[in-house]
Design a protein around this motif. Structure first.
Motif, PDB file in Angstrom:
ATOM      1  N   GLU A 413      23.812  71.505  76.540  1.00 22.98           N
ATOM      2  CA  GLU A 413      24.575  71.966  77.704  1.00 22.98           C
ATOM      3  C   GLU A 413      25.607  72.996  77.267  1.00 22.98           C
ATOM      4  OE1 GLU A 413      25.352  69.005  80.895  1.00 22.98           O
ATOM      5  OE2 GLU A 413      25.125  67.546  79.272  1.00 22.98           O
ATOM      6  N   LEU A 417      29.668  78.936  81.872  1.00 23.95           N
ATOM      7  CA  LEU A 417      28.601  79.570  82.636  1.00 23.95           C
ATOM      8  C   LEU A 417      28.561  81.061  82.295  1.00 23.95           C
ATOM      9  CD1 LEU A 417      29.249  77.864  86.094  1.00 23.95           C
ATOM     10  CD2 LEU A 417      27.500  77.267  84.402  1.00 23.95           C
ATOM     11  N   ASN A 423      31.378  75.276  82.552  1.00 21.59           N
ATOM     12  CA  ASN A 423      30.189  74.562  82.980  1.00 21.59           C
ATOM     13  C   ASN A 423      30.559  73.114  83.236  1.00 21.59           C
ATOM     14  OD1 ASN A 423      27.494  73.788  83.445  1.00 21.59           O
ATOM     15  ND2 ASN A 423      27.263  73.210  81.288  1.00 21.59           N
TER      16      ASN A 423
END
Length: 1011
Positions: A413, A417, A423
Motif C-alpha cells: 500500500e 496518492l 493514502n
C-alpha cells in the motif's frame, strides 16, 4: 644607637624564628599509588597547612618542634605520619570504607549505613545520571534486589511500574511510596524530576525501615534526596546527544510485499488495489471481460504484483517510526561555606520519541539552600520547577495508532496518492494524516518545594519543622481539525480542552534525641507528627464547528458540547516514633511505630496502628573474629512488623448519591454506592532475615535476604444480592502472600594502581499466591483468583495443535479429551501460569584503566507468562487476511499429514481467533540494559585550561535483547489507552500486550565539564 639596638633585636628574633622552622615536602598517594590532588596537609595541633597539587606533591613550612603531619581528603581516611628528622614525608591514604561512612535517609532522619537494622538499598545519583530515559523510575531497573522495574511503554517520559517484593494488593495501588526531600510526590510528577539533581535514593524494603511511614508503606518506600552544596564552589556543564529507535522485534518478522500478495492469493482474497488495476485493464481491453485475479495467467498476475509492489511503501517502519533525537543541556553550580550551602541547576531535555510525530520536551530548574543562622539554628529550602510539553500520539488498538498500523497496513500500500495526498489504506485511515491533523498536546508544570527550620537547643536534642509542597498542573488540547479525514468520517470537527491541578502539602514536626553513654551505649529516639492534605480539581470542555485549523479556541466554535468540572480531596493525620539502641556498635535494636488516620476509611475504622521491631548483630566486631583475617564484614539482621495500604478510591467508605440524573430538567439524586463503614486498611505483615558478608578487606561483598510478606484484609468489591439495587460494595475480603529471597554479590577481581576490574550480580526470587478470598474462584479477565495460586493465574481453553488430517484447530475439553469445537466453558485454570514475574536480576562488569572507565549492566527477568495478542493478530489463520501478517503465518496446513502451527487457510470455520493458550508465552528475557565507555582527562591537563575535569562518554541503552518470546517481552501496559485498572480488563502489568509504543534502544554521546 637606640634604633640600632632595636633593629638588631628584631633581626635576631627573625633569625630565631627561621631557626625554629623547617620546610617539609612530599607526595600523597592513595592505596593504589595514584596521586591525590587537593588533599589537605596540616600540622597536628596547629592551624598551619596546605593542599597538594594535581600530582599529589606538597611543600609546607612547619615549626621545628612539630612532630606529626595529618593528611586528609574527601572520601579518604585521615592518616597521621611522624615527621621526626625527615624533610621528605610521604603519605599513603586509604579510601574510606563506604559501609562505615555512608549515610542513608530512613524514617525522617539520616543515619550511618553501618547502623541500619533494616533491609535498605542505597542508590547513588551517579548511577542514574545522564541517561536517555525521561523518568527516574525506569533508571532503577536492575539496581537493587527485590525491586522489579517494568517500563510502561516506549512513550518518551513515561514512568515504570515498580514492585518491591511482589504484588501485595489486588485492588489498591502496588506502587511504592515515593518521597522527595521528605514529601510524597504524585506519580504524574515522577518524570518531571531531573535525575541529575538526585543525590541518592534509599529503597526501604522491610518492616523495620517501612513501618514509620505507616499506612502508605506496604509496597515499599523510595526516599529521594536532592543534591546539596558541599566543598569548594564548582560549576558544571553537561551535554548529551544521541539517537533512539524502537527495539527490534524478536523471533518474528512481517511479510514483505510478495509474501503478503501470495498469502492473499492462497486465501482466495483480492485486495482493492488489485481489483481496481484489473478493472482498469478490463476497461481498456488489455484483459477480457470478467477477468479476476484467479482467472488471469500467472505471468499477468506477476506483472500486476510487480507494479503494485513498486507503488507500495514497502517497510512501513520507515514512515510510522522515527529516528528520535535525544538531547540534554544542564548547568549546575554548587558549594558551601561554614554557614551557607547552595546547589543551583538548570536543565533542558528534548526527546522526539520513536513513534511518528511524538515529542517530549522538558525544561526545569532547582535551587537548594541551607543557612546556619545561629550556632544552634539553621533554615533551608529545596525548590524545583519543571515544565514539559508533549505531543501525545495515539497508542491504542486501531489504525489511529502509528505503531498498530505498522502491523496492519500491507507493504504494497502506498503512503501517498499520485496527487500527493495521504493514502487512507485499506482501513480507510492514515495515521500520518491523523497525527498531523488531530494533535493532542499535553502541557504540564510541576513544582516541588520544602521549607524547614532546625534547632539544637540542647546538646542531644534536635527539633525540626518542615512544610513540603507538590503542585502539578495539566493542560491538554485535543483538536480534530476541520478537513481532517477523521472529521469527515465522524461528520464533525471538534476541539477539546481538559486539565487539572493537584495541590498536596505536608506539615511535619519531629524531635530527635541522640546520646552516647560511656562510649558503649547509644540511643536515638525520634518522635513526630505529620499532616498531609491533597486537593484535586479538573475540568473538561468540548465544542464543534471550528472555522479553520488555526482558529481553535472554544469561543470560536459553532456549538458547545460539554462542560464538566470535578473536585476531590483527602487527608492523613499521623503520629510516629522510632527508638534505636546499640551497645558498642555491635548490637542494635530498633523499635518503630505509627498511628494513621485517613479520610478514605469508614467512621468505624478510620485510625490504625503500625509497628516494627528490628535487630542487628555485627559479628565481625566480636573479639573472637579479630584474628579471622579473611572475613572483614559479618552482620546478621532480622525484622518483623506491619505497614498499610490505602484504597485507590477516595470515598469508597461512603454511601453516595449521583446528581447527574435529571427529573423535569432539575437535578435528581439517585443512590450510586452502598456505604462501607467498616472499610479499613490493607495490612502487610513483613518478616525479614538477612546477612551481610565481606571478605578480603571487603573486596568481595555478599548480601542475602529471605522475606515473608503477608497482606491481610485485601480491599476488593464484595458481591451482594441484586435486590439491594447494587452488585457489590468495597470491602476487606482476603489475604495474599509474597515470599522469596534475594542475593547481591560484588567483587573487585583486580585492584591495582592503574587498573580495577569489578564484577557484580543480583538475583531476586518471589513466590506470590492468594491465601484467602471471599470466593475460591473469582473471575478476572483471562484469569482467576484462586487460593494457593498466584494472582491473575490464567484461565483459558487449552490448545492441542492442528489436526494433521484436516487442518483444523484442536482443543482440550475440560476433561482432557480432544475436540475441534471451541467452547469457552472448557477453560481451565493453568496452574502456576500468571503474569507475575518469579525471578529477576542483573549482572555487570566495571573496569577502570587510568582515565578510562567501562561500565556494563545486563538485566534478566522470567517465570511470568504473557497473553501475546500481537502474535495472535499477526498470525491469525486467515481472520486478518486483509491486514499485514507475520511471515510465519504462511506455514499453514496445506495437505493431510502436515504438522504445522496454523490451520487450513481456506477453511472458513478456522478464520477466527479465540482466547486460548496458543498465544500464551513465557516472558523470559535478558537484555544489555546499559553500557558506558568514558574517558576523564588528567586533572593536570584540565587545570592548564582552567578546568577541574573533563569527561567524555558514549553509552548504549537496551542495545540487545535475548528471548524466545515473539515480539518484545518487557510488557507494561498493553497500549496507551488501556490503563492499569485492578477491577478492569487490564488488571496486572504484563497480562497481555496490544501494540503499546515499543521500548526504545539508544546510543548517546556526552561531555561533562567541571570548573
Amino acid at each position: 644607637m637606640r634604633k640600632l639596638l632595636v633593629s638588631l633585636a628584631a633581626f635576631l628574633l627573625f633569625i630565631g624564628e627561621l631557626l625554629a622552622q623547617k620546610v617539609v615536602s612530599g607526595k600523597v598517594t592513595d592505596d593504589k599509588g595514584n596521586p591525590v590532588p587537593n588533599a589537605t596537609v596540616t600540622v597536628k595541633g596547629a592551624s598551619s597547612g596546605t593542599t597538594t597539587k594535581s600530582d599529589g606533591t606538597y611543600t609546607l613550612t612547619v615549626p621545628a618542634n612539630a612532630s606529626t603531619l595529618v593528611f586528609s581528603s574527601i572520601d579518604f581516611v585521615p592518616e597521621e605520619v611522624s615527621i621526626g628528622s625527615q624533610s621528605v614525608v610521604n603519605a599513603s591514604i586509604k579510601a574510606e570504607d563506604k559501609t562505615l561512612s555512608e549515610v542513608v535517609v530512613v524514617g525522617y532522619q539520616t543515619v550511618k549505613r553501618s547502623e541500619v537494622t533494616g533491609s535498605v538499598v542505597n542508590i547513588s545519583g551517579k548511577e542514574i545520571a545522564q541517561k536517555p530515559l525521561g523518568s527516574f523510575t525506569q533508571l532503577l531497573q536492575g539496581k537493587a534486589t527485590g525491586v522489579q522495574v517494568t517500563s510502561q511503554s516506549g512513550r518518551p517520559g513515561v514512568n515504570a511500574y515498580i514492585r518491591i517484593r511482589g504484588t501485595g494488593s489486588i485492588n489498591a495501588s502496588n506502587e511504592p511510596l515515593i518521597l522527595l526531600d521528605g514529601v510524597a510526590i504524585s506519580a504524574v510528577a515522577y518524570s518531571m524530576l531531573n535525575p541529575n539533581d538526585i543525590e541518592d535514593i534509599s529503597i526501604l524494603k522491610d518492616a523495620s525501615s517501612q513501618a514509620i511511614y505507616g499506612s502508605r508503606a506496604a509496597n515499599g518506600v523510595l526516599v529521594i534526596t536532592s543534591k546539596k552544596g558541599k566543598g569548594k564552589p564548582e560549576l558544571r556543564y553537561s551535554f548529551t546527544f544521541g539517537k533512539a529507535n524502537a527495539q527490534d522485534l524478536k523471533n518474528v518478522r512481517l511479510m514483505n510485499g510478495r509474501e503478503k500478495l501470495q498469502y492473499e492469493f492462497d486465501g482466495r482474497y483480492t485486495n482493492p488495489y488489485l481489483d481496481s488495476m484489473i478493472g482498469n485493464r478490463v476497461g481498456s481491453g488489455v484483459l477480457p471481460a470478467g477477468s479476476n485475479l484467479f482467472s488471469i495467467s500467472p505471468s499477468q498476475r506477476e506483472d500486476l504484483w510487480n507494479l503494485l509492489e513498486s507503488r507500495g511503501a514497502g517497510d512501513w517502519t520507515d514512515y510510522l517510526l522515527q529516528d528520535a533525537d535525544v538531547m540534554t543541556h544542564e548547568i549546575a553550580l554548587s558549594g558551601s561555606s561554614d554557614k551557607f550551602k547552595y546547589y543551583f541547576s538548570l536543565n533542558k531535555n528534548d526527546n522526539d520519541g520513536v513513534s511518528y510525530g511524538s515529542f517530549w520536551n522538558k525544561t526545569g530548574g532547582r535551587l537548594n539552600v541551607e543557612y546556619n543562622a545561629l550556632d544552634w539554628f539553621k533554615i533551608g529550602s529545596n525548590l524545583a520547577v519543571t515544565h514539559s510539553k508533549e505531543n501525545n500520539v495515539r497508542s491504542l488498538y486501531n489504525t489511529q495508532s502509528a505503531y498498530t498500523t505498522l502491523f496492519l497496513t500491507n507493504p504494497y500500500e502506498p503512503v501517498y496518492l499520485p496527487n500527493g495526498k495521504y493514502n487512507l489504506t485499506h482501513s480507510g485511515y492514515s495515521p500520518l494524516e491523523g497525527t498531523d491533523m488531530n494533535p493532542s498536546v499535553l502541557d504540564r508544570i510541576s513544582s516541588f518545594a520544602t521549607f524547614f527550620g532546625e534547632a539544637n537547643f540542647f546538646k542531644y536534642l534536635t527539633l525540626k519543622s518542615q512544610i513540603g509542597i507538590n503542585y502539578n498542573t495539566l493542560s491538554q488540547e485535543n483538536y480534530l481539525m476541520p478537513g481532517s479525514n477523521l472529521a469527515s468520517i465522524l461528520g464533525y470537527n471538534q476541539k477539546s480542552d481538559a486539565g487539572n491541578r493537584d495541590f498536596l502539602y505536608v506539615i511535619t514536626n519531629t524531635a530527635n534525641w541522640r546520646q552516647t553513654f560511656g562510649d558503649k551505649h547509644s540511643i536515638n529516639f525520634l518522635a513526630g507528627q505529620e499532616f498531609t492534605k491533597d486537593k484535586f480539581y479538573s475540568y473538561s470542555l468540548a465544542a464543534r464547528g471550528l472555522p479553520t485549523a488555526s482558529v481553535n479556541t472554544q469561543d470560536n466554535a459553532g456549538s458547545a458540547q460539554t462542560a464538566t468540572t470535578s473536585r476531590s480531596d483527602w487527608s492523613l493525620l499521623s503520629f510516629f516514633g522510632n527508638f534505636t539502641y546499640d551497645f558498642e556498635k555491635k548490637y542494635f535494636l530498633t523499635l518503630s511505630g505509627r498511628r494513621d488516620g485517613s479520610s478514605r476509611f469508614g467512621a468505624n475504622k478510620r485510625f490504625a496502628n503500625f509497628w516494627a521491631v528490628g535487630a542487628t548483630w555485627d559479628v565481625a566486631k566480636e573479639n573472637f573474629m579479630q584474628n579471622v583475617d579473611v572475613i572483614s564484614t559479618l552482620k546478621l539482621r532480622t525484622s518483623i512488623g506491619t505497614a498499610g495500604t490505602v484504597p485507590s478510591g477516595l470515598y469508597d467508605n461512603l454511601g453516595v448519591y449521583s446528581l447527574t440524573t435529571k427529573y423535569q430538567d432539575l437535578p435528581a439524586a439517585v443512590p450510586a454506592r452502598l456505604p462501607s463503614p467498616d472499610l479499613t486498611w490493607e495490612t502487610n505483615k513483613n518478616f525479614d532475615v538477612g546477612i551481610d558478608l565481606g571478605f578480603f578487606r571487603n573486596r568481595l561483598n555478599i548480601t542475602a535476604d529471605y522475606y515473608d510478606r503477608k497482606t491481610n484484609d485485601l480491599i476488593y468489591p464484595r458481591n451482594v444480592s441484586l435486590t439491594t439495587g447494587f452488585g457489590d460494595f468495597t470491602s476487606n475480603v482476603g489475604n495474599l502472600q509474597n515470599k522469596g529471597f534475594e542475593v547481591a554479590i560484588n567483587g573487585d577481581v583486580v585492584r591495582q594502581k592503574d587498573l580495577t576490574i569489578n564484577v557484580s550480580a543480583t538475583y531476586s526470587n518471589n513466590d506470590n499466591k492468594v491465601t484467602a478470598i471471599y470466593s475460591d474462584d473469582v473471575p478476572q479477565n483471562l484469569s482467576r483468583f484462586k487460593i494457593g495460586e498466584p494472582t491473575y493465574t490464567y484461565f483459558l481453553v487449552r490448545w492441542a495443535g492442528i489436526n494433521p488430517a484436516n487442518g483444523k484447530n484442536l482443543y482440550y475439553k475440560k476433561d482432557g479429551s480432544l475436540t475441534e469445537t471451541y467452547v469457552s466453558s472448557d477453560a481451565v485454570l493453568l496452574s502456576g501460569k500468571s503474569p507475575q514475574v518469579k525471578y529477576f536480576g542483573s549482572f555487570g562488569l566495571n573496569v577502570t584503566y587510568k582515565g578510562f572507565d567501562l561500565n556494563t549492566m545486563f538485566y534478566y527477568s522470567g517465570g511470568n507468562y504473557i497473553m501475546n495478542y500481537m502474535w495472535g493478530i499477526g498470525a491469525s489463520e486467515g481472520e486478518g487476511l486483509v491486514d499485514q501478517q507475520f511471515a510465519e503465518a504462511a506455514d499453514y496446513w496445506k495437505k493431510p499429514g502436515d504438522i504445522v502451527r496454523y490451520a487450513n487457510l481456506n477453511d472458513l470455520s478456522q478464520r477466527v481467533t479465540f482466547d486460548v493458550d496458543k498465544y500464551l508465552e513465557k516472558g523470559d528475557y535478558v537484555s544489555l540494559r546499559d553500557i558506558t565507555l568514558a574517558y576523564t582527562t588528567p586533572s593536570s591537563l584540565a587545570q592548564k585550561i582552567k578546568l577541574k575535569s573533563i569527561r567524555f562518554f558514549v553509552q548504549g541503552t537496551n542495545l540487545w535483547i535475548g528471548t524466545k518470546f515473539h515480539g518484545l517481552p518487557e510488557v507494561g501496559e498493553p497500549n496507551g489507552e488501556t490503563a492499569l485498572n485492578p477491577t478492569g480488563a487490564y488488571a496486572s502489568p504484563g497480562l497481555y500486550n496490544l501494540f503499546s509504543q515499543p521500548q526504545l534502544k539508544a546510543l548517546t554521546f556526552g561531555v561533562d565539564i567541571r570548573f
